[in-house]
Design a protein around this motif. Structure first.
Motif, PDB file in Angstrom:
ATOM      1  N   THR A  54     -37.364  -5.168   6.846  1.00  0.00           N
ATOM      2  CA  THR A  54     -36.237  -6.103   6.822  1.00  0.00           C
ATOM      3  C   THR A  54     -36.196  -6.878   8.140  1.00  0.00           C
ATOM      4  O   THR A  54     -36.768  -6.465   9.146  1.00  0.00           O
ATOM      5  CB  THR A  54     -34.894  -5.371   6.642  1.00  0.00           C
ATOM      6  N   PHE A  55     -35.512  -8.017   8.114  1.00  0.00           N
ATOM      7  CA  PHE A  55     -35.289  -8.758   9.348  1.00  0.00           C
ATOM      8  C   PHE A  55     -33.883  -9.337   9.336  1.00  0.00           C
ATOM      9  O   PHE A  55     -33.292  -9.589   8.279  1.00  0.00           O
ATOM     10  CB  PHE A  55     -36.340  -9.857   9.553  1.00  0.00           C
ATOM     11  N   THR A  56     -33.350  -9.530  10.539  1.00  0.00           N
ATOM     12  CA  THR A  56     -31.969  -9.994  10.689  1.00  0.00           C
ATOM     13  C   THR A  56     -31.889 -11.045  11.796  1.00  0.00           C
ATOM     14  O   THR A  56     -32.423 -10.839  12.887  1.00  0.00           O
ATOM     15  CB  THR A  56     -31.033  -8.820  11.053  1.00  0.00           C
ATOM     16  N   PHE A  57     -31.212 -12.155  11.492  1.00  0.00           N
ATOM     17  CA  PHE A  57     -30.919 -13.166  12.509  1.00  0.00           C
ATOM     18  C   PHE A  57     -29.561 -12.860  13.129  1.00  0.00           C
ATOM     19  O   PHE A  57     -28.715 -12.232  12.516  1.00  0.00           O
ATOM     20  CB  PHE A  57     -30.814 -14.558  11.886  1.00  0.00           C
ATOM     21  N   GLY A  58     -29.339 -13.392  14.309  1.00  0.00           N
ATOM     22  CA  GLY A  58     -27.971 -13.353  14.791  1.00  0.00           C
ATOM     23  C   GLY A  58     -27.793 -13.155  16.270  1.00  0.00           C
ATOM     24  O   GLY A  58     -28.733 -12.810  17.005  1.00  0.00           O
TER      25      GLY A  58
ATOM     26  N   ASN B  26     -36.290  -2.551  10.705  1.00  0.00           N
ATOM     27  CA  ASN B  26     -35.555  -3.814  10.803  1.00  0.00           C
ATOM     28  C   ASN B  26     -35.999  -4.589  12.040  1.00  0.00           C
ATOM     29  O   ASN B  26     -35.949  -4.078  13.158  1.00  0.00           O
ATOM     30  CB  ASN B  26     -34.042  -3.557  10.872  1.00  0.00           C
ATOM     31  N   TYR B  27     -36.456  -5.826  11.821  1.00  0.00           N
ATOM     32  CA  TYR B  27     -36.853  -6.696  12.909  1.00  0.00           C
ATOM     33  C   TYR B  27     -35.679  -7.607  13.245  1.00  0.00           C
ATOM     34  O   TYR B  27     -35.126  -8.261  12.360  1.00  0.00           O
ATOM     35  CB  TYR B  27     -38.059  -7.542  12.521  1.00  0.00           C
ATOM     36  N   ARG B  28     -35.304  -7.643  14.505  1.00  0.00           N
ATOM     37  CA  ARG B  28     -34.141  -8.426  14.917  1.00  0.00           C
ATOM     38  C   ARG B  28     -34.601  -9.702  15.614  1.00  0.00           C
ATOM     39  O   ARG B  28     -35.426  -9.660  16.529  1.00  0.00           O
ATOM     40  CB  ARG B  28     -33.277  -7.601  15.870  1.00  0.00           C
ATOM     41  N   PHE B  29     -34.047 -10.824  15.161  1.00  0.00           N
ATOM     42  CA  PHE B  29     -34.355 -12.110  15.764  1.00  0.00           C
ATOM     43  C   PHE B  29     -33.061 -12.684  16.329  1.00  0.00           C
ATOM     44  O   PHE B  29     -32.227 -13.216  15.593  1.00  0.00           O
ATOM     45  CB  PHE B  29     -34.974 -13.050  14.729  1.00  0.00           C
ATOM     46  N   ASP B  30     -32.899 -12.537  17.634  1.00  0.00           N
ATOM     47  CA  ASP B  30     -31.634 -12.902  18.272  1.00  0.00           C
ATOM     48  C   ASP B  30     -31.495 -14.408  18.458  1.00  0.00           C
ATOM     49  O   ASP B  30     -32.451 -15.105  18.815  1.00  0.00           O
ATOM     50  CB  ASP B  30     -31.521 -12.231  19.641  1.00  0.00           C
TER      51      ASP B  30
ATOM     52  N   TYR C 132     -37.564 -19.108  14.562  1.00  0.00           N
ATOM     53  CA  TYR C 132     -38.386 -17.929  14.316  1.00  0.00           C
ATOM     54  C   TYR C 132     -39.274 -18.044  13.079  1.00  0.00           C
ATOM     55  O   TYR C 132     -39.775 -17.039  12.570  1.00  0.00           O
ATOM     56  CB  TYR C 132     -37.484 -16.702  14.171  1.00  0.00           C
ATOM     57  N   GLN C 133     -39.476 -19.255  12.575  1.00  0.00           N
ATOM     58  CA  GLN C 133     -40.219 -19.405  11.322  1.00  0.00           C
ATOM     59  C   GLN C 133     -41.580 -18.717  11.339  1.00  0.00           C
ATOM     60  O   GLN C 133     -41.916 -17.958  10.441  1.00  0.00           O
ATOM     61  CB  GLN C 133     -40.405 -20.889  10.994  1.00  0.00           C
ATOM     62  N   GLU C 134     -42.369 -18.999  12.341  1.00  0.00           N
ATOM     63  CA  GLU C 134     -43.718 -18.424  12.385  1.00  0.00           C
ATOM     64  C   GLU C 134     -43.663 -16.912  12.560  1.00  0.00           C
ATOM     65  O   GLU C 134     -44.462 -16.176  11.976  1.00  0.00           O
ATOM     66  CB  GLU C 134     -44.520 -19.067  13.515  1.00  0.00           C
ATOM     67  N   SER C 135     -42.713 -16.432  13.339  1.00  0.00           N
ATOM     68  CA  SER C 135     -42.575 -14.990  13.560  1.00  0.00           C
ATOM     69  C   SER C 135     -42.227 -14.251  12.276  1.00  0.00           C
ATOM     70  O   SER C 135     -42.670 -13.123  12.053  1.00  0.00           O
ATOM     71  CB  SER C 135     -41.495 -14.724  14.614  1.00  0.00           C
ATOM     72  N   LEU C 136     -41.435 -14.887  11.414  1.00  0.00           N
ATOM     73  CA  LEU C 136     -41.037 -14.243  10.159  1.00  0.00           C
ATOM     74  C   LEU C 136     -42.243 -13.921   9.286  1.00  0.00           C
ATOM     75  O   LEU C 136     -42.294 -12.882   8.632  1.00  0.00           O
ATOM     76  CB  LEU C 136     -40.081 -15.147   9.383  1.00  0.00           C
TER      77      LEU C 136
END
Length: 573
Positions: free
Chosen positions: A277-281, A302-306, A337-341
């Motif tokens: 899973t991944f989460t923005f925020g 869970n991958y977090r993208f701050d 974070y498009q490429e990272s996703l």
């Protein structure tokens, strides 16, 4: 997202098509199919190579098919119609050869569009999925179709394209945040509607027929009790989510503090335990904490993208270009974070549409149409009387056609590095939701009941971000106090934002650039938007400001080839 581009040979050239195709690449490393050229048409496709056909066109009985997207019930369709072919494009071609194309399309559950070329009859056929979610745009000149493209920018190098902006359409975007029905910023370009089979003569380039292979009236009213509906919804949710889980090793789930993504994760884990899973925020925001708690309880990675005041705006100006000016930059939460996703996993299960479809967010018992209440003066432009949308529960069809298809979906379409699957748009699930008494859906009653019945471990003790406490009201007072304390701490700068974003604060960081752009004597938006519509414009109203900035930046990109990057906008080098 990737897609198809083509033109009639006497209306465009191979060179123009190649330039248009290059724009569809969006500076993303996509696979480019070979260019097909005949006496009648030139056509090609670009794609990620993750889903659907790997090469195109597919050929059967001297007919060609370019298909972008995928089907989720291929085997059921093959069995039902005794088809031999196994890939999406060839199933369409075989159905056409057997004279059952319309019937097969009614059965297909998918996210796709396709173009069929029949040299024998000198005809071109354009097809869209049931809800028109996978976009296919048409460039017209008078009554003739000149070219077709999965993105508006694909037309920009054709001589037939004129940069003629439609002020009414632009105003609609300013007032409600999206273009209505099948409109775009340009007079010449329109989106092909849902469930469409459009046949065009290669000789005249004019429409010979246009039909809908499916209509909303096919969803018959269902008299069902709340208890029965709860059981059935749970079954349909699991089935819908599992139907989107072929090649499960490539899947991830976009996880927020809401109910939709949590429901998808819960059902997905039944079929595959090690979902990513991944989460923005905003780091340590209340909503991000909920998402992380869900991941912890579900025992998934869970991958977090701050997001923060330093990175929130990066890549959003480029996002305006990617979405052809049809999504406000304020809603491009994942741009940076498009490429990272894609490195988490290249296919994402996304809960798009849950609030409207399952939560009953825009459904009410008001005597006035909910659509009219929501869109106000713009409701006159909504196709309320169209026979295609005829259904006793009219809210959902119209909100799918406009709010979800033209606004919410744009956030998915902006993501060019990853493919998305949207389980909540599964055919049987949508038919069920639009057939049952709407009182069951209102205020999320049915959805909440189904979630608590089927996945209690993820919903009984974890808050729902929109209300701040669990949907079964367990320890409601405690969670409401906790939420209030977090909000107060944020006001005094002692805690992160409540939501995953903090736009009211962040917009100030680019205030000088905004002011310079909108107050410039050379600002282009003034040619299309009246002063009356700007009377109540306030820089604190970041939603409206975001729409206006988006309009101006896109116009600058189109007419002046400026503001092509975020650095251009904020004056950095």
């Amino acid at each position: 997202m990737p897609g198809i581009i083509g033109c009639f040979t006497n209306q465009g050239t191979r060179k123009e098509l190649i330039k248009g195709k290059n724009l569809l690449l969006n500076n993303v490393p996509l696979i480019e199919d070979s260019i097909y050229e005949s006496r009648n048409i030139i056509c090609t496709r670009v794609h990620l190579g993750v889903i659907g056909e790997y090469t195109s066109p597919q050929v059967l009985n001297n007919k060609k098919c370019w298909l972008e997207g995928e089907f989720y019930n291929t085997e059921q369709v093959r069995i039902a119609f005794k088809l031999d072919e196994t890939t999406e494009a060839n199933i369409i071609l075989e159905a056409m050869a057997k004279g059952v194309l319309r019937e097969v399309l009614q059965k297909i559950d998918g996210f796709f569009c396709c173009v069929l070329h029949d040299e024998a009859t000198k005809s071109l056929i354009f097809i869209t999925d049931r809800f028109g979610l996978k976009p296919l745009y048409l460039l017209r000149r008078n009554d003739e179709i000149v070219a077709w493209s999965s993105e508006v920018k694909g037309f920009f190098h054709f001589k037939a394209f004129e940069k003629r902006i439609n002020p009414d359409n632009v105003r609609s975007f300013l007032l409600c945040g999206h273009y209505l029905n099948n409109t775009t910023p340009f007079d010449q370009i329109s989106l092909l509607g849902p469930s469409s089979i459009l046949t065009v003569s290669c000789d005249t380039r004019q429409k010979t027929s246009l039909e809908n292979y499916w209509r909303w009236s096919m969803a018959q009213p269902l008299d069902i009790s709340f208890e029965e509906a709860t059981i059935q919804l749970g079954t349909l949710l699991n089935s819908a989510i599992h139907s989107r889980m072929n090649n499960p090793d490539k899947l991830s789930v976009s996880l927020s503090g809401g109910l939709d993504s949590r429901a998808i994760l819960a059902a997905a884990k039944i079929k595959k335990q090690d979902i990513k899973t991944f989460t923005f925020g905003v780091h340590k925001s209340y909503e991000q904490k909920i998402a992380q708690k869900v991941a912890q309880v579900a025992q998934v990675e869970n991958y977090r993208f701050d997001l923060n005041d330093k990175n929130w705006f990066k890549k959003r100006v480029e996002g305006i270009w990617k979405t052809d000016g049809m999504l406000s930059l304020i809603h491009m939460h994942g741009s940076y974070y498009q490429e990272s996703l894609s490195k988490v996993n290249p296919v994402c299960l996304h809960g798009i549409g849950g609030g409207i479809l399952l939560g009953g967010r825009l459904i009410s018992n008001s005597k006035q149409s909910t659509v009219q209440s929501f869109y106000g003066e713009l409701s006159e432009k909504i196709e309320l009387e169209s026979s295609f949308f005829h259904l006793s529960q009219q809210e959902i069809p119209h909100f799918i056609h406009n709010r979800l298809r033209r606004f919410t979906l744009q956030g998915v379409l902006e993501q060019k590095y990853i493919e998305y699957r949207m389980p909540l748009f599964q055919n049987d699930l949508i038919s069920f939701l639009t057939s049952i008494p709407k009182k069951h859906l209102m205020n999320s009653r049915l959805f909440n009941a189904a979630l608590l019945q089927n996945f209690p471990y993820l919903f009984e003790g974890i808050p729902y971000s929109n209300i701040g406490y669990p949907i079964n009201n367990k320890r409601k007072t405690f969670f409401k106090i906790e939420r209030r304390l977090h909000s107060l701490a944020h006001q005094f700068g002692l805690a992160s934002a409540y939501n995953i974003t903090d736009y009211s604060k962040w917009i100030k960081s680019i205030y000088s650039s905004i002011k310079s752009l909108l107050n410039s004597k050379d600002a282009l938006y003034k040619n299309y938007i009246s002063e009356t519509d700007l009377l109540n414009l306030n820089y604190e109203n970041y939603i409206t400001v975001g729409r206006l900035i988006t309009i101006e930046i896109y116009l600058q990109q189109i007419f002046n080839q400026t503001y092509l990057t975020t650095e251009d906008f904020i004056g950095e080098k």
